[in-house]
Design a protein around this motif. Structure first.
Motif, PDB file in Angstrom:
ATOM      1  N   VAL A 119      -0.165   9.546   1.212  1.00 19.72           N
ATOM      2  CA  VAL A 119       1.070   8.776   1.326  1.00 19.72           C
ATOM      3  C   VAL A 119       1.718   8.998   2.684  1.00 19.72           C
ATOM      4  N   GLN A 120       1.690  10.250   3.172  1.00 22.34           N
ATOM      5  CA  GLN A 120       2.304  10.549   4.464  1.00 22.34           C
ATOM      6  C   GLN A 120       1.592   9.833   5.619  1.00 22.34           C
ATOM      7  N   PHE A 122       0.119   6.857   5.336  1.00 23.41           N
ATOM      8  CA  PHE A 122       0.122   5.407   5.127  1.00 23.41           C
ATOM      9  C   PHE A 122       1.249   4.793   5.957  1.00 23.41           C
ATOM     10  N   THR A 123       1.079   4.867   7.262  1.00 16.67           N
ATOM     11  CA  THR A 123       2.114   4.429   8.201  1.00 16.67           C
ATOM     12  C   THR A 123       1.987   2.931   8.484  1.00 16.67           C
ATOM     13  N   LYS A 222       0.471   2.279  -3.496  1.00 12.51           N
ATOM     14  CA  LYS A 222       0.683   3.199  -2.369  1.00 12.51           C
ATOM     15  C   LYS A 222       2.072   2.999  -1.759  1.00 12.51           C
ATOM     16  N   GLU A 225       4.533   4.661  -4.093  1.00 14.44           N
ATOM     17  CA  GLU A 225       4.539   6.108  -3.903  1.00 14.44           C
ATOM     18  C   GLU A 225       5.266   6.493  -2.619  1.00 14.44           C
ATOM     19  N   GLN A 226       5.062   5.668  -1.599  1.00 18.46           N
ATOM     20  CA  GLN A 226       5.703   5.967  -0.320  1.00 18.46           C
ATOM     21  C   GLN A 226       7.208   5.788  -0.386  1.00 18.46           C
ATOM     22  N   SER A 227       7.651   4.845  -1.210  1.00 17.98           N
ATOM     23  CA  SER A 227       9.087   4.588  -1.300  1.00 17.98           C
ATOM     24  C   SER A 227       9.843   5.772  -1.899  1.00 17.98           C
ATOM     25  N   ARG A 231      11.483   5.240   3.401  1.00 16.46           N
ATOM     26  CA  ARG A 231      11.387   3.785   3.514  1.00 16.46           C
ATOM     27  C   ARG A 231      11.220   3.412   4.981  1.00 16.46           C
ATOM     28  N   GLU A 235       8.233  -2.512   7.279  1.00 15.22           N
ATOM     29  CA  GLU A 235       7.029  -2.623   6.482  1.00 15.22           C
ATOM     30  C   GLU A 235       7.014  -3.860   5.592  1.00 15.22           C
TER      31      GLU A 235
END
Length: 281
Positions: A119-120, A122-123, A222, A225-227, A231, A235
């Motif tokens: 997740v970290q 997934f930029t 994904k 999960e990132q949210s 944020r 994106e």
């Protein structure tokens, strides 16, 4: 035809530059089976004439001959007819299915990369890379659609009509085919080739929207999960681009759409037309 051949050559060249194009073992088996069909038809035809009909003379362009070379001539002629249909048609189907399956594997690799990405990591750069890969597949699919739109429609129509004809013949003239097993084998073989080619188009091309939905689902999970962590400001553009309505849907001239959900409808239509043929007979 020239334009289609030009687009097909360009498509294969682009794919060969980015990956190794090779048949899987299933596709190789299908290729050899398809190529063996004309000889099977020819052998059954010769058996029908020599053993069942007990013919000693053969008609060769109006001349009655009775020699083994002419039996071979009849065998070769039957092979050529079998190659025209269904072998040559199913070879086009095999190429079409091979390309669709190749695109499904590319989409599955993108889905796997999304699922395995932390997740970290997934930029925005990673999301942009996924968007570029998806756009490239869309371009190749658009080119494939331009090449196979008319052929896939004609092939699906031909296979469908052949299936209906064979089913109707088997039902109407069942008593005749029970006594003549050679002719029955020829009809069953024709039905298997026609129905197999039609189902192959629906199954492989119909797998593209499913693979795309799986990729979008992985991307959406994904993002979800990132949210929970943070944020990203910009994106939304990638989310809208990747999560829009399905676009990986192949069709024949925009009339026949290849989806796996159409298989049951197709079987029902075949049975309906077969019953109509029986009632009319």
């Amino acid at each position: 035809m020239r334009r289609g051949r030009y687009h097909l050559t360009g498509l294969l060249r682009i794919l060969s530059e980015t990956q190794k194009l090779s048949f899987t073992w299933i596709e190789s088996v299908c290729f050899y089976v398809i190529c063996s069909v004309p000889m099977t038809f020819a052998a059954l035809n010769v058996v029908q004439q020599v053993v069942v009909d007990n013919k000693t003379t053969f008609d060769v362009y109006g001349l009655n001959v009775s020699s083994y070379p002419k039996i071979m001539f009849n065998f070769v002629r039957s092979c050529l007819w079998g190659f025209i249909y269904p072998t040559s048609v199913n070879l086009v189907v095999l190429l079409y299915c091979f390309l669709c399956q190749n695109f499904c594997r590319q989409i599955s690799r993108i889905t796997y990369d999304i699922q395995e990405c932390r997740v970290q990591n997934f930029t925005l750069y990673q999301q942009a890379n996924i968007s570029v890969q998806k756009a490239r597949i869309e371009d190749l699919l658009h080119l494939t659609q331009r090449v196979f739109s008319v052929p896939s429609f004609l092939i699906s129509t031909t296979h469908f009509c052949a299936c209906i004809t064979v089913l109707g013949s088997l039902i109407v003239d069942a008593s005749t085919f029970i006594k003549n097993y050679t002719l029955l084998c020829q009809l069953v073989l024709l039905f298997l080739n026609s129905s197999g080619g039609l189902l192959a188009c629906l199954w492989t091309a119909g797998g593209l929207p499913l693979a795309e939905d799986e990729m979008k689902g992985a991307f959406q999970r994904k993002i979800r999960e990132q949210s929970h962590l943070f944020r990203m400001v910009d994106e939304e553009c990638f989310q809208k681009e990747l999560l829009q309505k399905p676009s990986f849907l192949m069709s024949g001239c925009g009339i026949v759409y290849f989806q796996r959900s159409s298989i049951l409808s197709l079987l029902g239509t075949m049975l309906t037309y077969s019953i109509l043929l029986v009632t009319k007979a």
